[in-house]
Design a protein around this motif. Structure first.
Motif, PDB file in Angstrom:
ATOM      1  N   PRO A 520       0.874  -1.146  -0.120  1.00  0.00           N
ATOM      2  CA  PRO A 520       0.060   0.088   0.030  1.00  0.00           C
ATOM      3  C   PRO A 520       0.867   1.351   0.021  1.00  0.00           C
ATOM      4  O   PRO A 520       0.493   2.240  -0.807  1.00  0.00           O
ATOM      5  N   GLN A 521       1.984   1.368   0.749  1.00  0.00           N
ATOM      6  CA  GLN A 521       2.546   2.639   0.857  1.00  0.00           C
ATOM      7  C   GLN A 521       3.266   2.764  -0.350  1.00  0.00           C
ATOM      8  O   GLN A 521       3.474   3.997  -0.805  1.00  0.00           O
ATOM      9  N   ARG A 522       3.957   1.514  -0.869  1.00  0.00           N
ATOM     10  CA  ARG A 522       4.760   2.059  -2.160  1.00  0.00           C
ATOM     11  C   ARG A 522       3.730   2.443  -3.317  1.00  0.00           C
ATOM     12  O   ARG A 522       4.021   3.333  -3.959  1.00  0.00           O
ATOM     13  N   ALA A 523       2.514   1.944  -3.272  1.00  0.00           N
ATOM     14  CA  ALA A 523       1.569   2.088  -4.513  1.00  0.00           C
ATOM     15  C   ALA A 523       1.221   3.692  -4.409  1.00  0.00           C
ATOM     16  O   ALA A 523       1.179   4.399  -5.258  1.00  0.00           O
ATOM     17  N   LEU A 524       1.086   4.129  -2.873  1.00  0.00           N
ATOM     18  CA  LEU A 524       0.442   5.555  -2.960  1.00  0.00           C
ATOM     19  C   LEU A 524       1.852   6.483  -3.186  1.00  0.00           C
ATOM     20  O   LEU A 524       1.676   7.696  -3.923  1.00  0.00           O
ATOM     21  N   ASP A 525       2.920   5.974  -2.657  1.00  0.00           N
ATOM     22  CA  ASP A 525       4.061   6.912  -2.984  1.00  0.00           C
ATOM     23  C   ASP A 525       4.496   7.112  -4.606  1.00  0.00           C
ATOM     24  O   ASP A 525       4.550   8.120  -5.189  1.00  0.00           O
ATOM     25  N   ALA A 526       4.204   5.999  -5.231  1.00  0.00           N
ATOM     26  CA  ALA A 526       4.303   6.120  -6.736  1.00  0.00           C
ATOM     27  C   ALA A 526       3.252   6.901  -7.435  1.00  0.00           C
ATOM     28  O   ALA A 526       3.436   7.659  -8.373  1.00  0.00           O
ATOM     29  N   GLY A 531       1.771  11.743 -10.142  1.00  0.00           N
ATOM     30  CA  GLY A 531       0.446  12.766 -10.340  1.00  0.00           C
ATOM     31  C   GLY A 531      -0.812  11.643 -10.491  1.00  0.00           C
ATOM     32  O   GLY A 531      -1.889  12.095 -10.788  1.00  0.00           O
ATOM     33  N   ALA A 532      -0.542  10.229 -10.566  1.00  0.00           N
ATOM     34  CA  ALA A 532      -1.945   9.496 -10.822  1.00  0.00           C
ATOM     35  C   ALA A 532      -2.402   9.579  -9.334  1.00  0.00           C
ATOM     36  O   ALA A 532      -3.699   9.016  -9.629  1.00  0.00           O
ATOM     37  N   ASP A 533      -2.138  10.157  -8.261  1.00  0.00           N
ATOM     38  CA  ASP A 533      -3.022  10.128  -7.100  1.00  0.00           C
ATOM     39  C   ASP A 533      -4.445  10.956  -7.445  1.00  0.00           C
ATOM     40  O   ASP A 533      -5.439  10.320  -6.780  1.00  0.00           O
ATOM     41  N   ARG A 534      -4.156  12.149  -8.117  1.00  0.00           N
ATOM     42  CA  ARG A 534      -5.273  12.744  -8.451  1.00  0.00           C
ATOM     43  C   ARG A 534      -6.188  12.179  -9.469  1.00  0.00           C
ATOM     44  O   ARG A 534      -7.526  12.187  -9.257  1.00  0.00           O
ATOM     45  N   VAL A 535      -5.923  11.343 -10.511  1.00  0.00           N
ATOM     46  CA  VAL A 535      -6.687  10.781 -11.253  1.00  0.00           C
ATOM     47  C   VAL A 535      -7.203   9.553 -10.453  1.00  0.00           C
ATOM     48  O   VAL A 535      -8.512   9.428 -10.560  1.00  0.00           O
ATOM     49  N   ILE A 536      -6.568   8.788  -9.628  1.00  0.00           N
ATOM     50  CA  ILE A 536      -7.300   7.803  -8.917  1.00  0.00           C
ATOM     51  C   ILE A 536      -8.348   8.229  -7.951  1.00  0.00           C
ATOM     52  O   ILE A 536      -9.339   7.565  -7.599  1.00  0.00           O
ATOM     53  N   ALA A 537      -7.886   9.358  -7.106  1.00  0.00           N
ATOM     54  CA  ALA A 537      -9.102   9.899  -6.301  1.00  0.00           C
ATOM     55  C   ALA A 537     -10.152  10.109  -6.753  1.00  0.00           C
ATOM     56  O   ALA A 537     -11.123  10.270  -6.033  1.00  0.00           O
ATOM     57  N   GLY A 538     -10.068  10.747  -8.001  1.00  0.00           N
ATOM     58  CA  GLY A 538     -11.366  11.261  -8.789  1.00  0.00           C
ATOM     59  C   GLY A 538     -12.075  10.031  -9.417  1.00  0.00           C
ATOM     60  O   GLY A 538     -13.337  10.602  -9.766  1.00  0.00           O
ATOM     61  N   LEU A 539     -11.664   8.702  -9.042  1.00  0.00           N
ATOM     62  CA  LEU A 539     -12.472   7.646  -9.568  1.00  0.00           C
ATOM     63  C   LEU A 539     -13.522   7.198  -8.804  1.00  0.00           C
ATOM     64  O   LEU A 539     -13.103   7.330  -7.472  1.00  0.00           O
ATOM     65  N   PRO A 540     -14.815   6.699  -9.092  1.00  0.00           N
ATOM     66  CA  PRO A 540     -15.469   6.037  -8.280  1.00  0.00           C
ATOM     67  C   PRO A 540     -14.633   4.773  -7.884  1.00  0.00           C
ATOM     68  O   PRO A 540     -14.244   4.023  -8.575  1.00  0.00           O
ATOM     69  N   HIS A 541     -14.950   4.437  -6.403  1.00  0.00           N
ATOM     70  CA  HIS A 541     -14.127   3.381  -5.792  1.00  0.00           C
ATOM     71  C   HIS A 541     -12.702   3.354  -5.668  1.00  0.00           C
ATOM     72  O   HIS A 541     -11.982   2.592  -5.449  1.00  0.00           O
ATOM     73  N   THR A 542     -12.262   4.655  -6.252  1.00  0.00           N
ATOM     74  CA  THR A 542     -10.908   4.954  -6.259  1.00  0.00           C
ATOM     75  C   THR A 542     -10.098   3.795  -6.769  1.00  0.00           C
ATOM     76  O   THR A 542      -9.734   3.480  -7.788  1.00  0.00           O
ATOM     77  N   TRP A 543      -9.125   3.001  -5.776  1.00  0.00           N
ATOM     78  CA  TRP A 543      -8.342   2.103  -6.078  1.00  0.00           C
ATOM     79  C   TRP A 543      -8.691   1.021  -6.738  1.00  0.00           C
ATOM     80  O   TRP A 543      -8.109   0.108  -7.447  1.00  0.00           O
ATOM     81  N   ASN A 544     -10.259   0.616  -6.274  1.00  0.00           N
ATOM     82  CA  ASN A 544     -10.835  -0.506  -6.623  1.00  0.00           C
ATOM     83  C   ASN A 544     -11.494  -0.367  -8.077  1.00  0.00           C
ATOM     84  O   ASN A 544     -12.306  -1.197  -8.527  1.00  0.00           O
ATOM     85  N   ALA A 545     -11.507   0.960  -8.577  1.00  0.00           N
ATOM     86  CA  ALA A 545     -12.179   1.137  -9.943  1.00  0.00           C
ATOM     87  C   ALA A 545     -11.570   0.510 -11.198  1.00  0.00           C
ATOM     88  O   ALA A 545     -10.268   0.407 -11.383  1.00  0.00           O
TER      89      ALA A 545
END
Length: 687
Positions: A520-526, A531-545
C-alpha cells in the motif's frame, strides 16, 4: 555540470553521422480519378490471403488417396491428445464406440431375421407371431446402441474441453514468453493468430468429428459383414452401390468447400466498408469529411457484385448436387437390377434380398456421412497440426534460461560495441554502440525518429539480445544471466502504455507480476510522484475502480491520465534501472513538469540508473549525460552545457525547439490617419 554520483562529467564527444541518406525523386501529380476497387474480372484478385483461410478447402484440393492415407495419422494424433487429457474418458469412447457399432450390425442381422419370418411360408398371423422375438431383438439392439451412443457423448463431453484447455494453456504459456524480437515479426503474428483462432477452435470440434468418422467406418464394416454373411456376391454389389454415391458425395463436398472459400473472400472485401461505417474511432472523421455516402456507394457496388456471384455459385451448386444424385441413382439402379437377377435365378431367398436392400441403403447413408466427415476431419486436422507445429516452433524461441539470475542492484551497466538488427531487416538498427551508465545517474537518449533510441533502451532492458558486442551488468555479460530475471530488474514506461482492463491498483501492481497483492505505501508513493493520485482519487471506488468500459461501472481515462498511471506503474516496480521512453508525450505541460520534477529530482536515487528518452529537449537539460543518436549510432554525448558549446546536432535541435517558444517579432502597422509616417509622434485628440 557534474554527475550526481560526484564524478566529473566526461567531456562531450562527437561521432560520424552515418551513411548519406538516399535521394528520392519528387512526387508527381496524382491522377484525376481512380477506381476505389477492382473493376472488371475477379473481385477477389486484389485481396491478400488471410491468415485464417490458409487451409480452407484443403480437402477439396487433395486427392481421395491423399485424404484416405492421411486419415489414420490424424486419428492417431487426436487419440494421443485425448489420452493425455483423460485416459479413462478416452478408453470409454473407444470401447463404447466399438460396442455401439456391434449393436448396429446385430440389429441389421435381426432385421434380416424378421424379414425371413415375414416372407416365409404359412399364414400371416403365424408369421407375425414368429417374427416377434426377432423384432424384440431389433428393439433391444437399437436401444442398447442408443444408450452406448449416449455414453460416448458423455465421455466425449468430458475429454474434449480438457484437450482444448491443455492446448490453450500450452499455447498461451509459450507465446507469452517468446523473445520480443520474435513478436515484432509480422509473419509470426499471423502464425500466432491463425493457431489461436483456428487451431484451438478446431481442436475442440475435431474430437467429435473423429468419433463420428470412426462410427461411420465401423458402420460400413458392419454392413459389409452382414452382406457377406447373406451371400458373398452381395459385397461387390454393395461396392457397386455405394461407390457412385461416395463419388457424388466427394464431388459435392469439394464444390461446397470451393464455394465457401470464394464467398469468404467476397465478404472480406465488402466488410472493409462495413467496418469503416460502424467503427467508433472512424465515426468522427467520417462525419467531419461527410464521407459516409462515398463509402455507402462503394458498399452498394460491391454488394451487387456479390449478389451476382452468390447466384452463380448457387446455380453451380444445384447443378452439381443434381449430377451427384443422378450418378448415385444410376449406381443404385444397377445394384437393384443385379439383386433382382439373383432373386430370379434363385441364388438368394426373397427375405435375404429384402435384407440386402436394407443393408445397401444403410451403407449408402453411412458412406455419405463418412465422406462428409472425412473432408472435415482432414481439413480441420490441418489446423490442429498447424497449432502443434507452431507450439513446437515457439519452444525454440523462448528467452534464454540460466542458473545465474540478475542482481538486485547494479552499479555499472555497460554497452560494448553493440550491434542489433531487427528480424527481416537488412540495415542494423544499432551499429557499434558503446556507453557506460552508473548508478545514481540520469541519462537521456535523444535523436530523430528511427535513430535507435528505443532499440538501445530495449537492449538495456534485456528485451533484445545484441548480435555483436556485449551488454554487461557489473561486468557480467547478460547472455549468462537468466533473461526473465533481468527483465524483472528493469522498469520500462512507454509512450503508448498498455491499458490493462483491471483495477487502478492492479494497473500498478502488475509491474511486479501480481494482480492481487500490493504494498500500500509503495503504491501511494508511486501514485503521488507520478500525479496519478489525483486521477485515482477522482474515480468511483478509487483504487478498486476498473479502468475499462467493457465492464459495468468501468471507467475510461484520457491519454494523459493513462500516462500518469503508466509512470506510477514503473515507479511501483522499484527496479534498479528505470527506462522512460517518451512517458509524458500525452501530458499537459504542468503534469509533465511535475513528473520530471519527481523522477529526475525528488525521486532520484543513488542506487538507480534512470534513462530518459525524449523529443522535448527541455526535459533533458538537467540530465547528467545526454547521448545523441543518429542512424543507429551515437554521434554526440555529454551534458547539456557541453553539447550546446559543441554546436553540433543537439545544439541545433535544442535551438530550433527553443525558438518555437519565442514570440515572432512583428513590425507595427502605420496609423492610417497619420500624415507624418510611422515615426511621427503620437497625436493628442481633444474632445
Amino acid at each position: 555540470m557534474t554527475a550526481s554520483n560526484g564524478d566529473a562529467a566526461p567531456p562531450p564527444t562527437t561521432g560520424q553521422t552515418g551513411l548519406p541518406r538516399p535521394r528520392r525523386a519528387p512526387l508527381g501529380l496524382p491522377p484525376a480519378a481512380v477506381p476505389p476497387g477492382p473493376g472488371d474480372g475477379d473481385i477477389t484478385d486484389e485481396l491478400k490471403e488471410a491468415y485464417w483461410s490458409v487451409y480452407d478447402g484443403a480437402a477439396a484440393r487433395s486427392t481421395v488417396r491423399e485424404v484416405l492415407v492421411r486419415l489414420p495419422r490424424i486419428v492417431w494424433t487426436i487419440g494421443r491428445l485425448a489420452w493425455r487429457a483423460d485416459r479413462w474418458a478416452t478408453s470409454a469412447v473407444v470401447v463404447l464406440q466399438l460396442v455401439s457399432a456391434a449393436m448396429s450390425a446385430f440389429g441389421l442381422v435381426a432385421s434380416v431375421a424378421v424379414l425371413r419370418e415375414l416372407f416365409g411360408q404359412g399364414p400371416t398371423p403365424e408369421k407375425v407371431r414368429n417374427a416377434v422375438p426377432q423384432i424384440l431383438l431389433v428393439v433391444g439392439f437399437l436401444s442398447a446402441r442408443a444408450l452406448l451412443e449416449a455414453g460416448v457423448a458423455l465421455a466425449q463431453a468430458r475429454v474434449t474441453p480438457k484437450i482444448r484447455t491443455a492446448l490453450e494453456r500450452s499455447f498461451l504459456r509459450l507465446t507469452a514468453h517468446v523473445r520480443l524480437e520474435v513478436v515484432d515479426d509480422a509473419d509470426w503474428h499471423d502464425d500466432a493468430y491463425r493457431a489461436s483462432d483456428r487451431g484451438l477452435f478446431y481442436a475442440r470440434q475435431i474430437v467429435g468429428q473423429v468419433v463420428a468418422l470412426a462410427s461411420a467406418l465401423l458402420g460400413l464394416i458392419g454392413t459389409a459383414g452382414v452382406l457377406t454373411g447373406l451371400h458373398p456376391v452381395l459385397l461387390p454389389l454393395l461396392l457397386l452401390s455405394v461407390l457412385p454415391v461416395g463419388a457424388a458425395a466427394v464431388w459435392t463436398a469439394r464444390a461446397r468447400f470451393h464455394s465457401f472459400r470464394r464467398w469468404n473472400a467476397l465478404q472480406r472485401r465488402v466488410r472493409v466498408f462495413s467496418w469503416l461505417l460502424l467503427d467508433r474511432d472512424a465515426a468522427a472523421e467520417l462525419r467531419s469529411d461527410t464521407a459516409q455516402n462515398a463509402l455507402l456507394d462503394e458498399h452498394h457496388r460491391l454488394t451487387e457484385r456479390i449478389a451476382e456471384e452468390d447466384t452463380r455459385l448457387g446455380t453451380s451448386s444445384a447443378v452439381l448436387t443434381l449430377a451427384g444424385r443422378a450418378l448415385g441413382g444410376v449406381g443404385t439402379g444397377v445394384t437393384y437390377v443385379a439383386l433382382g437377377a439373383m432373386l430370379i435365378a434363385g441364388w438368394l431367398p426373397l427375405a435375404a434380398g429384402a435384407g440386402a436392400v436394407l443393408a445397401i441403403q444403410a451403407g449408402q447413408t453411412v458412406l455419405t456421412r463418412f465422406v462428409d466427415v472425412a473432408h472435415l476431419v482432414y481439413e480441420h486436422a490441418m489446423w490442429v497440426d498447424d497449432l502443434l507445429r507452431f507450439q513446437e516452433r515457439c519452444r525454440g524461441l523462448q528467452p534464454r534460461r540460466r542458473e545465474l539470475t540478475a542482481p538486485a542492484t547494479v552499479t555499472t551497466l555497460t554497452l560494448k560495441d553493440v550491434t542489433f538488427t531487427y528480424p527481416g531487416k537488412e540495415t542494423p538498427a544499432l551499429r557499434g554502440i558503446s556507453m557506460e551508465l552508473r548508478a545514481g545517474e540520469t541519462v537521456a537518449f535523444v535523436g530523430v525518429n528511427g535513430s535507435g533510441k528505443s532499440t538501445c533502451s530495449r537492449l538495456i532492458a534485456g528485451l533484445y539480445e545484441a548480435e555483436e558486442g556485449a551488454v554487461c551488468w557489473d561486468g557480467t555479460d547478460v547472455r549468462g544471466i537468466d533473461a526473465e530475471s533481468l527483465q524483472a530488474r528493469v522498469a520500462t514506461v512507454l509512450q503508448d502504455p498498455l491499458h490493462f482492463p483491471f483495477s487502478a491498483l492492479a494497473n500498478l501492481t502488475i509491474s511486479r507480476g501480481t494482480l492481487t497483492e500490493a504494498d500500500p505505501q509503495r503504491a501511494l508513493d508511486a501514485a503521488v510522484a507520478s500525479g496519478a493520485d489525483r486521477v485515482i482519487a477522482g474515480l468511483p471506488h478509487t483504487w478498486n475502480a476498473v479502468l475499462s468500459k467493457r465492464f459495468r461501472d468501468g471507467q475510461e481515462l484520457s491519454a494523459g491520465q493513462w500516462a500518469k498511471i503508466a509512470v506510477a506503474r514503473g515507479l511501483y516496480k522499484n527496479a534498479p534501472v528505470l527506462l522512460l521512453d517518451e512517458p509524458t508525450a500525452s501530458m499537459d505541460p504542468r503534469a509533465e513538469h511535475a513528473v520530471y520534477q519527481a523522477v529526475l529530482r525528488d525521486q532520484s536515487r543513488a542506487d538507480r540508473i534512470t534513462v530518459l528518452i525524449s523529443h522535448r529537449l527541455a526535459s533533458v537539460v538537467d540530465c547528467d549525460r545526454i547521448y545523441v543518436f543518429d542512424d543507429g549510432r551515437i554521434t554526440e554525448s555529454g551534458s547539456h552545457h557541453q553539447l550546446m558549446a559543441l554546436g553540433g546536432n543537439y545544439a541545433e535541435m535544442f535551438t530550433l525547439q527553443a525558438a518555437g517558444y519565442q514570440p515572432t517579432p512583428t513590425t507595427p502597422a502605420p496609423d492610417p490617419e497619420s500624415d507624418s509616417g510611422p515615426h511621427s509622434p503620437p497625436r493628442t485628440v481633444h474632445q
